[in-house]
Motif scaffolding. Structure first.
Motif, PDB file in Angstrom:
ATOM      1  N   GLU A  57     -10.081  -2.361   3.115  1.00 42.88           N
ATOM      2  CA  GLU A  57      -8.696  -2.796   2.895  1.00 42.88           C
ATOM      3  C   GLU A  57      -8.297  -2.494   1.459  1.00 42.88           C
ATOM      4  OE1 GLU A  57      -6.383  -7.014   2.708  1.00 42.88           O
ATOM      5  OE2 GLU A  57      -7.477  -6.585   4.541  1.00 42.88           O
ATOM      6  N   ARG A  58      -7.081  -2.001   1.290  1.00 45.30           N
ATOM      7  CA  ARG A  58      -6.635  -1.599  -0.043  1.00 45.30           C
ATOM      8  C   ARG A  58      -5.163  -1.925  -0.223  1.00 45.30           C
ATOM      9  NH1 ARG A  58      -5.299   3.610   0.327  1.00 45.30           N
ATOM     10  NH2 ARG A  58      -3.206   3.408  -0.529  1.00 45.30           N
ATOM     11  N   TRP A  59      -4.824  -2.467  -1.389  1.00 41.58           N
ATOM     12  CA  TRP A  59      -3.426  -2.653  -1.778  1.00 41.58           C
ATOM     13  C   TRP A  59      -3.252  -2.006  -3.143  1.00 41.58           C
ATOM     14  CZ3 TRP A  59      -0.723  -3.958   2.219  1.00 41.58           C
ATOM     15  CH2 TRP A  59      -1.321  -4.717   3.226  1.00 41.58           C
ATOM     16  N   ASP A  60      -2.065  -1.443  -3.384  1.00 37.53           N
ATOM     17  CA  ASP A  60      -1.823  -0.720  -4.636  1.00 37.53           C
ATOM     18  C   ASP A  60      -0.943  -1.488  -5.618  1.00 37.53           C
ATOM     19  OD1 ASP A  60      -3.224   1.696  -3.869  1.00 37.53           O
ATOM     20  OD2 ASP A  60      -1.600   2.001  -2.437  1.00 37.53           O
ATOM     21  N   ARG A  98       0.867  -1.177   0.000  1.00 35.15           N
ATOM     22  CA  ARG A  98       0.000   0.000   0.000  1.00 35.15           C
ATOM     23  C   ARG A  98       0.900   1.221   0.000  1.00 35.15           C
ATOM     24  NH1 ARG A  98      -2.924  -0.416   4.752  1.00 35.15           N
ATOM     25  NH2 ARG A  98      -4.141  -1.987   3.667  1.00 35.15           N
ATOM     26  N   ASP A 155       2.104   0.547   4.063  1.00 37.80           N
ATOM     27  CA  ASP A 155       1.908  -0.754   4.702  1.00 37.80           C
ATOM     28  C   ASP A 155       2.225  -1.822   3.665  1.00 37.80           C
ATOM     29  OD1 ASP A 155       1.354  -2.587   6.661  1.00 37.80           O
ATOM     30  OD2 ASP A 155      -0.783  -2.143   6.811  1.00 37.80           O
ATOM     31  N   SER A 156       2.555  -3.031   4.112  1.00 35.90           N
ATOM     32  CA  SER A 156       2.901  -4.082   3.161  1.00 35.90           C
ATOM     33  C   SER A 156       2.745  -5.451   3.801  1.00 35.90           C
ATOM     34  CB  SER A 156       4.348  -3.908   2.656  1.00 35.90           C
ATOM     35  OG  SER A 156       5.274  -4.084   3.712  1.00 35.90           O
TER      36      SER A 156
END
Length: 325
Positions: free
Chosen positions: A275-278, A216, A313-314
């Motif tokens: 929740e989100r991831w890029d 993220r 975050d990761s």
């Protein structure tokens, strides 16, 4: 060079421009040329309303809102990078001794200021979001409930009320409020820890391990811990992450590893709400031993600082390829 602080301009519920003040002024000048009677509200990065002077040509309107001391004048030769400004500081001898013991006065003071800014960021974000919401959406449904949720640190309640708002207004309220909710969230996972390595060694993946990375990104890269690497003007987390990849991938290949997938992640179909991831990466390492050696390679330290500036975050998940049956 224009002022990098984000400003936002709205015509009713519609976002007209977002970015440095000179660019916003130029965009509004163009919009008013097409619609002279357009009612516009302009906000700075702290949610305060501004009145812009848009007289004259578009270029004149832009130049009028350049950062102080710049405008159309040429940049002085020898000016320090990163906007460094010298100021007189008066301290007692014991204070100077304390600062010298921590790497010098300038470096120690910068660290102290950055730490104070980070500590105050959540309150500043709440106040900025409230100022904007009051001016732009004080008569919208759910305003009072959204404000209460904002100051209570209730991210879900805040989001639920904003769902009733016009999309552009809601998006800017979220943008301003984001640091206020970050303080109450879980501690970001951005580094490999010794307990995690020990747990992996007790049940290592067989063969050449696959590593799944979920990342993220920050909206704006944070170089507070590595100011010497900071670009002269702010960059996005995505740009800082690209700098990290550009530096580390040749070293990964040299170590026998391979990036097999680099993809942009889209909103979840299954998973916790919000929740989100890029970015998603899949990396194949030559072996677990070489993976751990790679993590200790001193050549990647500068590149990891770009990663730290980029990543909010990761997750790093070791995989073993499993076959059916």
């Amino acid at each position: 060079m224009s002022d990098p602080a984000p400003h936002a301009a709205f015509a009713g519920p519609r976002l007209l421009a977002l970015g440095p003040l000179p660019e916003v002024a130029a965009a509004l000048h163009a919009a008013l040329a097409l619609e002279p009677g357009l009612a516009i509200l302009v906000f700075d990065a702290e949610g305060r309303q501004l009145d812009l002077d848009l007289r004259g040509t578009q270029a004149e309107a832009r130049a009028r809102h350049e950062a102080p001391g710049q405008g159309d004048r040429p940049r002085p030769r020898g000016r320090p990078r990163l906007g460094v400004v010298a100021r007189e500081v008066t301290l007692l001898p014991r204070h100077w001794d304390w600062l010298r013991a921590r790497g010098g006065a300038s470096a120690a003071l910068r660290r102290l200021v950055e730490a104070a800014r980070r500590a105050e960021a959540p309150k500043d974000a709440r106040d900025a979001a409230y100022r904007f919401m009051s001016a732009a959406g004080g008569d919208l449904p759910g305003f009072e409930e959204a404000a209460r949720a904002l100051y209570a640190g209730d991210a879900r309640g805040f989001e639920a009320r904003l769902a009733l708002w016009p999309p552009d207004l809601a998006a800017h309220a979220r943008r301003l409020a984001a640091p206020a909710f970050a303080e109450r969230g879980p501690t970001p996972s951005v580094q490999v820890t010794d307990p995690a390595v020990r747990a992996l060694l007790t049940d290592p993946p067989a063969g050449a391990p696959l590593m799944l990375h979920l990342v993220r990104l920050r909206e704006t890269a944070d170089y507070a811990e590595a100011p010497r690497l900071a670009p002269e003007t702010p960059i996005s987390g995505a740009q800082a992450f690209d700098l990290y990849l550009r530096g580390v991938l040749p070293l990964l290949n040299e170590n026998g590893g391979e990036l097999t997938l680099l993809a942009r992640a889209h909103p979840l179909l299954i998973g916790p709400e919000g929740e989100r991831w890029d970015r998603v990466m899949l990396v194949r390492q030559a072996s677990l031993k070489r993976l751990l050696a790679f993590a200790d390679d001193p050549r990647i330290s500068a590149h990891l600082q770009h990663r730290a500036a980029a990543v909010a975050d990761s997750r790093l998940i070791p995989l073993s390829e499993a076959l059916p049956g």
